[in-house]
Design an enzyme around this catalytic site. Structure first.
Site, PDB file in Angstrom:
ATOM      1  CD  GLN A 190      55.266  42.771  37.562  1.00  0.00           C
ATOM      2  OE1 GLN A 190      55.422  42.035  37.751  1.00  0.00           O
ATOM      3  NE2 GLN A 190      54.626  43.609  37.881  1.00  0.00           N
ATOM      4  CB  CYS A 350      48.618  50.255  34.430  1.00  0.00           C
ATOM      5  SG  CYS A 350      47.031  49.871  35.206  1.00  0.00           S
TER       6      CYS A 350
HETATM    7  N1  PMP Z   1      55.397  49.437  38.116  1.00  0.00           N
HETATM    8  C1  PMP Z   1      54.836  48.466  37.495  1.00  0.00           C
HETATM    9  C2  PMP Z   1      56.154  47.305  37.079  1.00  0.00           C
HETATM   10  C3  PMP Z   1      53.853  47.222  37.567  1.00  0.00           C
HETATM   11  O1  PMP Z   1      53.566  46.409  37.846  1.00  0.00           O
HETATM   12  C4  PMP Z   1      53.219  47.968  38.824  1.00  0.00           C
HETATM   13  C5  PMP Z   1      52.030  47.212  39.262  1.00  0.00           C
HETATM   14  N2  PMP Z   1      51.191  47.206  38.358  1.00  0.00           N
HETATM   15  C6  PMP Z   1      52.879  49.507  39.054  1.00  0.00           C
HETATM   16  C7  PMP Z   1      54.308  50.605  39.419  1.00  0.00           C
HETATM   17  C8  PMP Z   1      52.487  49.903  40.697  1.00  0.00           C
HETATM   18  O2  PMP Z   1      52.654  49.633  41.304  1.00  0.00           O
HETATM   19  P1  PMP Z   1      51.337  49.302  42.635  1.00  0.00           P
HETATM   20  O3  PMP Z   1      50.390  49.727  42.062  1.00  0.00           O
HETATM   21  O4  PMP Z   1      51.175  48.778  43.240  1.00  0.00           O
HETATM   22  O5  PMP Z   1      51.767  50.605  43.168  1.00  0.00           O
END
Ligand code: PMP
Length: 392
Positions: A190, A350
């Site tokens: 982010q 998540c």
């Molecule tokens: N870390 C953070 C803070 C996130 O916002 C995200 C995606 N929502 C991720 C990790 C994971 O990224 P990705 O799904 O693109 O691998």
């Protein structure tokens, strides 16, 4: 981005015409420049990388490596310190799986981490310790300092929280980690789209980010690692492209970063990522940051003036505002907002442990990008008023 240039920026995003897209923290929409780069890479320039001796393949290899240099430049690293991965998730898994524990079996995380900065460490057999948050939703670095021991191999923190938008004092986090001989990994998912990042000035050891949150395609991301450290890690996946010499008796490997790029990579993904980096740097990340800070301030002020809306996270959060309408499940809020053309995310984002800390099952989240403007916030506010009317 002045109000006028924001309009110009908005017009470059074909997929958001007549739509208030406030879910850029989940994934960013793509400007036409990125869409064109991807289309041309398939329609005109496509060939494999690192293998072909014919001209088009060597040109594509040049573009692949140029994308690596651009990704490194974005965070002030060196080209050979950047490994292409599928995204931040894979980048963190790579470190969790590859890094020798050297007798230190614990990892220090925080209560606001995304699952992709929790689960990989658990799978790799680390004991996870989670640093609490300050009352306004930042990682409490005083507590981190107290909690860190010589059993911790690594400290792994989000540079910017995907739920609260809180910005980490990354330099201090590095100093704390190193004071006990631990490493620092930053989850920059982010941060990279909305903050200027300089990994050397921070003193980080690893930095992970995803292309799709940075106006680029999905399926491509980066792990940056300090070169000596990165090059000391064993490979984590085997296959073509990562080897020096293979026999049935023994295989030797290339140096980093190639050692970590087994198989045919996401060639066009890297071209799209490069176009996205060029596009964002063309506006300047500083200008995007200032633009999003102004939108966050406007949103927080507007939501605070509505009775029964709770806002989470610090005032100076980066590009992200999480909130709840009292007595209304955020899924209902998001569904009604969708009816009026406003896309927000609702759920645990998540980050289930963080929801427990906030004492809510879920939140609604508005998140901004370079193309966002006051019309998005006005539509959000009208939508929330509608939510309140419906739920009385
Ligand atoms: N870390 C953070 C803070 C996130 O916002 C995200 C995606 N929502 C991720 C990790 C994971 O990224 P990705 O799904 O693109 O691998």
């Amino acid at each position: 981005l002045s109000p006028n240039s924001a309009l110009d920026v908005r017009a470059q995003f074909p997929a958001i015409e007549n739509w208030h897209y406030l879910d850029s923290a989940a994934t960013a929409q793509k400007p036409q420049a990125v869409i064109d780069a991807i289309t041309n890479a398939y329609a005109r320039d496509y060939a494999t990388v690192h293998r072909g001796v014919y001209q088009r393949s060597s040109e594509m290899t040049g573009r692949y490596e140029a994308a690596r240099a651009a990704a490194a430049g974005l965070i002030d690293g060196q080209s050979n310190e950047v490994v292409f991965t599928r995204g931040a998730t894979e980048a963190i898994n790579l470190v969790a799986r590859s890094l020798p524990k050297e007798g230190r079996n614990r990892v220090l995380l925080s209560q606001l981490e995304h699952h992709s900065n929790i689960v990989p460490w658990q799978l790799a057999g680390y004991q996870v310790d989670a640093v609490p948050l300050t009352s306004d939703g930042r990682i409490d670095l005083d507590a981190a300092e107290q909690m860190l021991t010589e059993e911790h191999r690594i400290v792994a923190f989000a540079h910017v929280s995907n739920v609260l938008g809180s910005i980490l004092d990354a330099k201090r986090a590095a100093e704390i980690a190193h004071s006990k001989g631990a490493l620092l990994l930053l989850d920059g998912c982010q941060a990279v789209p909305r903050l200027p990042v300089d990994v050397a000035a921070i003193g980080a050891d690893f930095y992970a980010f995803s292309g799709h949150k940075l106006y680029g395609p999905t399926g491509i991301g980066c792990l940056w690692g300090r070169y000596d450290l990165l090059n000391s890690l064993p490979p984590w996946q085997g296959g073509g492209s990562m080897i020096d010499r293979v026999t049935f008796a023994e295989t030797t490997y290339l140096d980093a970063p190639m050692r970590f790029e087994a198989g045919t990579p996401h060639i066009v993904g890297t071209v799209g990522l490069h176009a996205a980096i060029d596009w964002a740097q063309g506006l300047t990340i500083d200008a995007i940051h200032a633009h999003e800070c102004a939108l966050v301030a406007e949103t927080r002020a507007a939501l605070s003036s509505i009775d029964g809306v709770t806002i989470y996270g610090p005032e100076d959060s980066a590009g992200i505002v999480s909130f709840n309408v009292d007595g209304v499940h955020p899924h209902d809020t998001a569904t009604i907002l969708d009816d009026v053309g406003v896309a927000v995310r609702a759920g645990h984002h998540c980050a289930q442990p963080l929801m427990g800390v906030l004492g809510v099952p879920a939140t609604a989240r508005a998140s901004f990008a370079a193309h966002s403007d006051s019309s998005d916030i006005e539509a959000l506010v009208r939508g929330i008023e509608q939510v309140k009317r419906i739920f009385g």
